[in-house]
Design a protein around this motif. Structure first.
Motif, PDB file in Angstrom:
ATOM      1  N   MET A   1     -16.987   7.273  -4.147  1.00 30.37           N
ATOM      2  CA  MET A   1     -17.310   8.683  -4.012  1.00 30.37           C
ATOM      3  C   MET A   1     -18.091   9.236  -5.198  1.00 30.37           C
ATOM      4  O   MET A   1     -18.319  10.438  -5.272  1.00 30.37           O
ATOM      5  CB  MET A   1     -16.016   9.495  -3.839  1.00 30.37           C
ATOM      6  CG  MET A   1     -15.194   9.096  -2.632  1.00 30.37           C
ATOM      7  SD  MET A   1     -16.058   9.494  -1.099  1.00 30.37           S
ATOM      8  CE  MET A   1     -14.769   9.157   0.094  1.00 30.37           C
ATOM      9  N   THR A   2     -18.471   8.374  -6.141  1.00 27.48           N
ATOM     10  CA  THR A   2     -19.271   8.833  -7.266  1.00 27.48           C
ATOM     11  C   THR A   2     -20.686   9.151  -6.799  1.00 27.48           C
ATOM     12  O   THR A   2     -21.087   8.805  -5.672  1.00 27.48           O
ATOM     13  CB  THR A   2     -19.342   7.761  -8.360  1.00 27.48           C
ATOM     14  OG1 THR A   2     -19.964   6.589  -7.816  1.00 27.48           O
ATOM     15  CG2 THR A   2     -17.944   7.418  -8.869  1.00 27.48           C
TER      16      THR A   2
ATOM     17  N   ARG B   1      -6.202   7.232  -6.313  1.00 26.90           N
ATOM     18  CA  ARG B   1      -7.511   7.819  -6.623  1.00 26.90           C
ATOM     19  C   ARG B   1      -8.455   6.771  -7.225  1.00 26.90           C
ATOM     20  O   ARG B   1      -9.664   6.798  -6.979  1.00 26.90           O
ATOM     21  CB  ARG B   1      -7.323   8.990  -7.582  1.00 26.90           C
ATOM     22  CG  ARG B   1      -8.515   9.933  -7.619  1.00 26.90           C
ATOM     23  CD  ARG B   1      -8.228  11.161  -8.452  1.00 26.90           C
ATOM     24  NE  ARG B   1      -9.360  12.055  -8.401  1.00 26.90           N
ATOM     25  CZ  ARG B   1      -9.467  13.105  -7.612  1.00 26.90           C
ATOM     26  NH1 ARG B   1      -8.486  13.401  -6.777  1.00 26.90           N
ATOM     27  NH2 ARG B   1     -10.542  13.874  -7.627  1.00 26.90           N
ATOM     28  N   GLN B   2      -7.915   5.850  -8.017  1.00 26.15           N
ATOM     29  CA  GLN B   2      -8.743   4.806  -8.625  1.00 26.15           C
ATOM     30  C   GLN B   2      -9.344   3.875  -7.583  1.00 26.15           C
ATOM     31  O   GLN B   2     -10.427   3.321  -7.786  1.00 26.15           O
ATOM     32  CB  GLN B   2      -7.914   4.006  -9.632  1.00 26.15           C
ATOM     33  CG  GLN B   2      -7.621   4.755 -10.918  1.00 26.15           C
ATOM     34  CD  GLN B   2      -6.545   4.104 -11.763  1.00 26.15           C
ATOM     35  OE1 GLN B   2      -6.015   3.054 -11.410  1.00 26.15           O
ATOM     36  NE2 GLN B   2      -6.209   4.728 -12.882  1.00 26.15           N
TER      37      GLN B   2
ATOM     38  N   GLN C   1      -2.662   8.558  -9.224  1.00 27.83           N
ATOM     39  CA  GLN C   1      -3.788   8.017  -9.988  1.00 27.83           C
ATOM     40  C   GLN C   1      -4.255   6.676  -9.442  1.00 27.83           C
ATOM     41  O   GLN C   1      -5.458   6.406  -9.356  1.00 27.83           O
ATOM     42  CB  GLN C   1      -3.401   7.888 -11.460  1.00 27.83           C
ATOM     43  CG  GLN C   1      -3.217   9.215 -12.171  1.00 27.83           C
ATOM     44  CD  GLN C   1      -2.703   9.048 -13.592  1.00 27.83           C
ATOM     45  OE1 GLN C   1      -2.478   7.937 -14.046  1.00 27.83           O
ATOM     46  NE2 GLN C   1      -2.518  10.158 -14.287  1.00 27.83           N
TER      47      GLN C   1
ATOM     48  N   VAL D   1     -11.722  14.502  -4.010  1.00 30.35           N
ATOM     49  CA  VAL D   1     -12.304  13.230  -4.403  1.00 30.35           C
ATOM     50  C   VAL D   1     -13.631  12.986  -3.688  1.00 30.35           C
ATOM     51  O   VAL D   1     -14.463  12.205  -4.159  1.00 30.35           O
ATOM     52  CB  VAL D   1     -11.310  12.078  -4.110  1.00 30.35           C
ATOM     53  CG1 VAL D   1     -11.186  11.833  -2.620  1.00 30.35           C
ATOM     54  CG2 VAL D   1     -11.710  10.798  -4.837  1.00 30.35           C
TER      55      VAL D   1
ATOM     56  N   ALA E   1     -12.100   6.553  -5.672  1.00 31.36           N
ATOM     57  CA  ALA E   1     -13.128   7.261  -6.436  1.00 31.36           C
ATOM     58  C   ALA E   1     -14.445   6.504  -6.596  1.00 31.36           C
ATOM     59  O   ALA E   1     -15.519   7.129  -6.498  1.00 31.36           O
ATOM     60  CB  ALA E   1     -12.567   7.648  -7.809  1.00 31.36           C
TER      61      ALA E   1
END
Length: 479
Positions: free
Chosen positions: A128-129, A121-122, A118, A429, A125
């Motif tokens: 990658m939005t 990924r934080q 996590q 992701v 991310a």
């Protein structure tokens, strides 16, 4: 000596009992009869190592939507699904990363689900939005324009399109992720060969028991050399950024297109080791380079065979451009639907897998024991007539959100029906980046070329993590 012999014999008996228990506990599931040592490897390799998706499709044709398969002794058994199950979205099911964690254990691809996953990924991310990708969409267009301009200059017999698409994919990803610190003058062919060697090894380990990699020392040496080759290239990228914009500098970590921020800023600020940073960047390149070049190659082939879809796409692009008030009109919805339809028919990563060590999973009214890998075979899902109407037809209109099914009919024409980017907390992701990357180049190609089929070219496919064609049988004719 006698005690050693007894111990070895005891371990062998336990291993045999475990294998037989594996067979008995899953014999209620449909599938071919396995052999003791090799399981169903002969069924899986019926079409060669690169044609496993074809072999699995044949098994689904014979046994139905759920097929039980036993790999060689020492590997976990799995079931293949020709549909997307709601179970795949359950949080307690983790992705099956046995092969990835032996090669890229420090990255999102290889690490187990949990707190560490996590936190990684934080960090990644936000870049990658949808917003993060849109802000740096100009990078994708700049790289794509370079290749479009090159293709305008080549003759009609040009055979380097497939190689160019691979170069484009690596350059797009790298320029987006690393900004000005990506060395466009790098030896891309050597870089590609190293990436391909890593991909092939991950694919090899995914379908063979753990001890096989020790049996082939030359393969191990080759993948180790490839890993160091790519790691050295990416390590230089990280070093250049750290030297150019030190962590103490106020500009470090600036975000937004105007500030020139990119994912590399976030990674260099993360409290990770140098090895973690390099391997995470490596996983992002590996996860996107070949898959997106494959999607583009297949989209071009399908457009060349369907002039109606090709012309409709041009008209929607021109209409979007003329209606735009100012600047970039954004991704054209119809071109996006072409990408989705290509992903449905030609998924670049043919299968994804989940597993649960503790709980049984019920599918098709049958209980799948814990420890079984549950895989959805994306080729079979996308071409399943029970999921998609006229599944063999290339029809981007099926993803038009304004099309509604008949009253009481379930709508399946959505990307959620085949999940090309995975499912649940472990979904890809970079899915937004991958979509936008393909849309941008496809838009520029349609604006500048007619796509014409070349029927005399024979194409062969090689499968690693993704599918790689030997050629793209189309000609780009300048408009």
């Amino acid at each position: 000596m006698a005690l050693v012999s007894v111990a070895v014999a005891g371990l062998l008996v336990l291993a045999v009992r475990r294998r037989l228990t594996e067979f008995r506990s899953r014999r209620h599931l449909p599938g071919p009869k396995p052999s003791f040592f090799l399981g169903n490897m002969s069924d899986l390799l019926r079409h060669g190592h690169g044609g496993r998706h074809e072999s699995l499709q044949a098994l689904h044709d014979e046994y139905g939507p759920l097929v039980r398969v036993h790999a060689a002794w020492g590997s976990a058994p799995f079931v293949s699904l020709s549909y997307v199950s709601p179970n795949l979205l359950r949080k307690e099911l983790d992705s099956h990363r046995r092969a990835d964690r032996t090669v890229l254990s420090r990255s999102l691809m290889g690490m187990a689900g949990g707190e560490l996953h996590q936190t990684h990924r934080q960090v990644i991310a936000p870049s990658m939005t949808f917003r993060g990708v849109s802000e740096r969409g100009y990078v994708l267009k700049d790289v794509s324009d370079r290749y479009v301009n090159k293709w305008k200059q080549v003759d009609e017999g040009y055979e380097g399109l497939q190689s160019d698409l691979r170069d484009w994919s690596v350059n797009c990803l790298s320029a987006f992720l690393f900004g000005d610190d990506w060395d466009v003058g790098a030896d891309l062919h050597a870089y590609h060969r190293a990436l391909s060697a890593i991909e092939e090894e991950v694919s090899f380990r995914a379908f063979h028991p753990f001890f096989v990699r020790w049996v082939f020392p030359r393969r191990r040496r080759r993948v180790r050399a490839a890993y160091h080759r790519v790691a050295a290239e990416l390590g230089e990228v990280v070093t250049r950024r750290e030297q150019r914009i030190p962590a103490a500098c106020p500009a470090h970590g600036a975000t937004g297109a105007a500030a020139g921020g990119d994912l590399l800023d976030r990674v260099t600020r993360a409290p990770w080791s140098a090895e973690d940073r390099v391997e995470e960047l490596m996983s992002l390149i590996l996860g996107g380079a070949d898959p997106m070049s494959y999607v583009l190659s297949q989209a071009l082939v399908m457009l060349s065979l369907d002039p109606h879809v090709q012309e409709k796409a041009r008209k929607t692009i021109e209409a979007s451009s003329s209606c735009a008030q100012e600047g970039d009109p954004g991704p054209d919805p119809y071109v996006r639907n072409i990408v989705y339809e290509t992903l449905r028919m030609f998924p670049p990563v043919p299968f994804s897998a989940k597993f649960s060590d503790e709980r049984a999973v019920v599918e098709q009214g049958m209980s799948i024991p814990p420890g079984t890998v549950i895989m959805w075979m994306k080729n079979a899902v996308g071409k399943n007539p029970e999921v998609f109407r006229e599944a063999e037809r290339f029809n981007p209109d099926r993803f038009d959100p304004e099309r509604f099914p008949a009253e009481g009919e379930k709508r399946n024409d959505t990307i959620s029906s085949f999940l090309p980017f995975g499912a649940g907390p472990r979904h890809c992701v970079g899915n937004r980046l991958a979509e936008q990357q393909c849309i941008v180049l496809l838009t520029e190609i349609l604006k500048n070329f007619h796509v014409v089929p070349l029927r005399h070219i024979k194409v062969q496919f090689h499968s690693t993590i993704s599918v790689v064609p030997s050629a793209v049988p189309v000609r780009l004719v300048p408009r």
